[in-house]
Design an enzyme around this catalytic site. Structure first.
Site, PDB file in Angstrom:
ATOM      1  N   ASP A   1     -50.531  22.289 -12.156  1.00  0.00           N
ATOM      2  CA  ASP A   1     -50.161  23.637 -11.756  1.00  0.00           C
ATOM      3  C   ASP A   1     -49.894  23.805 -10.251  1.00  0.00           C
ATOM      4  O   ASP A   1     -49.927  24.916  -9.753  1.00  0.00           O
ATOM      5  CB  ASP A   1     -51.336  24.556 -12.163  1.00  0.00           C
ATOM      6  CG  ASP A   1     -50.888  25.983 -12.360  1.00  0.00           C
ATOM      7  OD1 ASP A   1     -49.678  26.191 -12.494  1.00  0.00           O
ATOM      8  OD2 ASP A   1     -51.752  26.870 -12.371  1.00  0.00           O
TER       9      ASP A   1
ATOM     10  N   CYS B   1     -48.178  43.803 -24.565  1.00  0.00           N
ATOM     11  CA  CYS B   1     -47.821  43.314 -23.232  1.00  0.00           C
ATOM     12  C   CYS B   1     -46.783  44.190 -22.534  1.00  0.00           C
ATOM     13  O   CYS B   1     -45.698  44.392 -23.055  1.00  0.00           O
ATOM     14  CB  CYS B   1     -47.270  41.902 -23.360  1.00  0.00           C
ATOM     15  SG  CYS B   1     -46.660  41.285 -21.785  1.00  0.00           S
TER      16      CYS B   1
ATOM     17  N   CYS C   1     -46.511  42.010 -14.997  1.00  0.00           N
ATOM     18  CA  CYS C   1     -47.613  41.300 -15.651  1.00  0.00           C
ATOM     19  C   CYS C   1     -48.952  41.629 -14.978  1.00  0.00           C
ATOM     20  O   CYS C   1     -49.095  41.546 -13.756  1.00  0.00           O
ATOM     21  CB  CYS C   1     -47.334  39.801 -15.591  1.00  0.00           C
ATOM     22  SG  CYS C   1     -48.681  38.804 -16.200  1.00  0.00           S
TER      23      CYS C   1
ATOM     24  N   CYS D   1     -55.516  38.720 -17.399  1.00  0.00           N
ATOM     25  CA  CYS D   1     -55.233  39.545 -18.577  1.00  0.00           C
ATOM     26  C   CYS D   1     -55.120  38.606 -19.765  1.00  0.00           C
ATOM     27  O   CYS D   1     -54.365  37.650 -19.716  1.00  0.00           O
ATOM     28  CB  CYS D   1     -53.920  40.278 -18.366  1.00  0.00           C
ATOM     29  SG  CYS D   1     -53.154  40.915 -19.851  1.00  0.00           S
TER      30      CYS D   1
ATOM     31  N   CYS E   1     -51.930  38.793 -24.144  1.00  0.00           N
ATOM     32  CA  CYS E   1     -50.988  37.969 -24.912  1.00  0.00           C
ATOM     33  C   CYS E   1     -51.727  36.823 -25.606  1.00  0.00           C
ATOM     34  O   CYS E   1     -51.382  36.443 -26.725  1.00  0.00           O
ATOM     35  CB  CYS E   1     -49.840  37.450 -24.054  1.00  0.00           C
ATOM     36  SG  CYS E   1     -50.298  36.747 -22.495  1.00  0.00           S
TER      37      CYS E   1
END
Ligand code: SF4
Length: 300
Positions: free
Chosen positions: A123, A188, A201, A226, A229
């Site tokens: 990442d 979402c 988002c 969050c 999703c």
């Protein structure tokens, strides 16, 4: 570069031994044209918001040999992060230690155990990690764009090894695993028919965004990240608690209540989140989020 072929079975066996729940190998070729077009379109729509790094090194994201010259094989790895008793106000992935550190160390152990030459990424580099996870057959792409590993669901971290040798076997994507379009989910606010608009988002707003939160932003369950999703994805039912201690919350974090969060001091913040990815939001960012989370309209 070594001319011997990589032993794919050995890499997979060692990966499982080291705690990864999935491992797959893909040829390090340029990213498929269709995917590359969609990615460029997403950037053109400006959906990456303030995440300017997504706009940088686009060519490198699409051509792994520009990131690691001589790369022949990409190994995708997944680690289960589902905590056993999560702190409900923090996103599931951020309950324990910073996954970048945990994953990287484990990936380096894998490289040593199999005597692999190349580099590992978690990442932090221009790598399309979900694409490679799909391409190497370790998971399917869900309607909300997450990678879900069979038997473990979408609660997984992804990492990649870029290796400079060819392998004796490459994996294929799982059948029907890449939806043509990312679908809508009612939960979402950021999914559009053309992809995820990062500017809308909640995860992006509560972690990456600096400055005041948009007035209309409601934080219901979590104030850091969050999981909407994630939880709404049917494959979430496959998630199961990880055996990785590093991804479990400390007892102190797990027991924090709304009143405790309201009075959070900087010293507490430093102790609670030592070695945690939550520090990315900084103390001020977290306080900003908590204030919004405690607003009455968020408790509906
Ligand atoms: S993290 Fe939340 S806001 Fe962001 S894409 Fe997922 S459900 Fe949407």
């Amino acid at each position: 570069m070594s001319s011997a072929l990589l032993n794919s079975n050995n890499i997979k066996a060692q990966a499982l031994r080291l705690g990864f729940v999935a491992c797959g190998l893909a040829k390090a070729e340029p990213v498929d044209e269709n995917f590359a077009r969609r990615y460029q379109h997403w950037l053109d729509l400006d959906y990456c918001g303030e995440m300017d790094y997504m706009r940088r090194n686009v060519e490198m994201r699409l051509r792994p040999d520009l990131l690691v010259p001589g790369v022949k094989t990409i190994v995708s790895l997944a680690m289960n992060f589902m905590p056993e008793k999560p702190q409900p106000a923090i996103s599931l992935y951020a309950q324990g230690k910073d996954y970048h550190e945990v994953m990287k160390q484990r990936m380096q152990e894998l490289m040593q155990a199999c005597e692999l030459e190349g580099r590992c990424f978690v990442d932090t580099a221009p790598v399309l990690e979900r694409y490679w996870a799909w391409k190497s057959g370790i998971g399917i792409v869900t309607q909300s764009g997450l990678i879900s590993v069979p038997g473990y669901g979408p609660t997984v971290f992804l990492g990649e090894l870029f290796l400079t040798s060819e392998a004796d076997h490459y994996d294929a994507p799982l059948p029907h695993s890449m939806p043509e379009e990312i679908g809508w989910t009612k939960v979402c606010p950021a999914l559009t028919p053309e992809g995820l608009d990062a500017r809308l988002c909640i995860s992006y707003q509560t972690i990456e965004h600096r400055g005041p939160l948009p007035e209309e932003l409601e934080l219901k369950r979590t104030f850091y990240g969050c999981d909407r999703c994630l939880r709404a994805t049917p494959q979430f039912a496959e998630s199961q608690p990880t055996t990785e201690q590093a991804f479990q919350p400390s007892e102190a974090l797990q027991k924090m209540t709304a009143e405790d969060w309201e009075g959070l001091t900087e010293e507490q913040y430093r102790t609670l989140f030592k070695g945690s990815a939550v520090k990315r939001a900084k103390f001020d960012g977290l306080k900003r989020n908590i204030e919004r989370w405690l607003k009455p309209h968020n408790k509906k």
